[in-house]
Scaffold this motif. Structure first.
Motif, mmCIF file in Angstrom:
data_model
loop_
_atom_site.group_PDB
_atom_site.id
_atom_site.type_symbol
_atom_site.label_atom_id
_atom_site.label_comp_id
_atom_site.label_asym_id
_atom_site.label_seq_id
_atom_site.Cartn_x
_atom_site.Cartn_y
_atom_site.Cartn_z
ATOM 1 N N GLU A 33 0.855 -1.185 0.000
ATOM 2 C CA GLU A 33 0.000 0.000 0.000
ATOM 3 C C GLU A 33 0.894 1.240 0.000
ATOM 4 O OE1 GLU A 33 -3.547 0.185 1.172
ATOM 5 O OE2 GLU A 33 -3.858 -1.946 0.930
ATOM 6 N N PRO A 34 0.374 2.349 -0.460
ATOM 7 C CA PRO A 34 1.170 3.576 -0.387
ATOM 8 C C PRO A 34 1.488 3.922 1.062
ATOM 9 C CG PRO A 34 -0.941 3.967 -1.480
ATOM 10 C CD PRO A 34 -0.912 2.545 -1.051
ATOM 11 N N SER A 35 2.566 4.632 1.265
ATOM 12 C CA SER A 35 2.948 4.961 2.633
ATOM 13 C C SER A 35 1.911 5.877 3.278
ATOM 14 C CB SER A 35 4.318 5.626 2.659
ATOM 15 O OG SER A 35 4.269 6.864 2.009
ATOM 16 N N VAL A 36 1.824 5.786 4.601
ATOM 17 C CA VAL A 36 0.862 6.548 5.386
ATOM 18 C C VAL A 36 1.631 7.565 6.220
ATOM 19 C CG1 VAL A 36 -0.875 6.375 7.207
ATOM 20 C CG2 VAL A 36 -0.693 4.582 5.481
ATOM 21 N N ASP A 37 1.156 8.800 6.245
ATOM 22 C CA ASP A 37 1.787 9.827 7.055
ATOM 23 C C ASP A 37 1.611 9.461 8.529
ATOM 24 O OD1 ASP A 37 1.230 12.632 8.635
ATOM 25 O OD2 ASP A 37 2.901 12.739 7.220
ATOM 26 N N PHE A 38 2.712 9.227 9.218
ATOM 27 C CA PHE A 38 2.682 8.741 10.596
ATOM 28 C C PHE A 38 1.999 9.726 11.538
ATOM 29 C CE2 PHE A 38 4.648 8.169 14.801
ATOM 30 C CZ PHE A 38 4.290 6.859 15.030
#
Length: 80
Positions: A33-38
């Motif tokens: 999946e695309p990265s998620v803003d932490f």
């Protein structure tokens, strides 16, 4: 000349179809999946606290931390 032209067209067609084929049916590993803003993820989870809430799956999730140099990234969560 006609045979050469037909053979060349066939080779070009096969190369085009092979280059455009989709590898997803080959049984390889699924695309991550695309990265998620932490920071956004953490703030959303803290805002959504409930004892009956289901757990959020984070295994194999790729996080990006865009606030690497922001020491106040989470200050608004704990300030009263």
């Amino acid at each position: 000349m006609g045979l050469f032209l037909k053979t060349s067209c066939l080779v070009v067609l096969i190369a085009a179809v092979t280059g455009c084929s989709n590898d997803s049916s080959s049984g390889g590993t699924p695309r991550p999946e695309p990265s998620v803003d932490f920071t956004a993820f953490v703030k959303t989870q803290i805002e959504n606290t409930d004892d009956r809430r289901d757990a959020v799956r984070i295994n194999e999730q790729e996080f990006s931390f865009n606030d690497q140099n922001n020491e106040q990234a989470f200050d608004d969560l704990f300030m009263q």
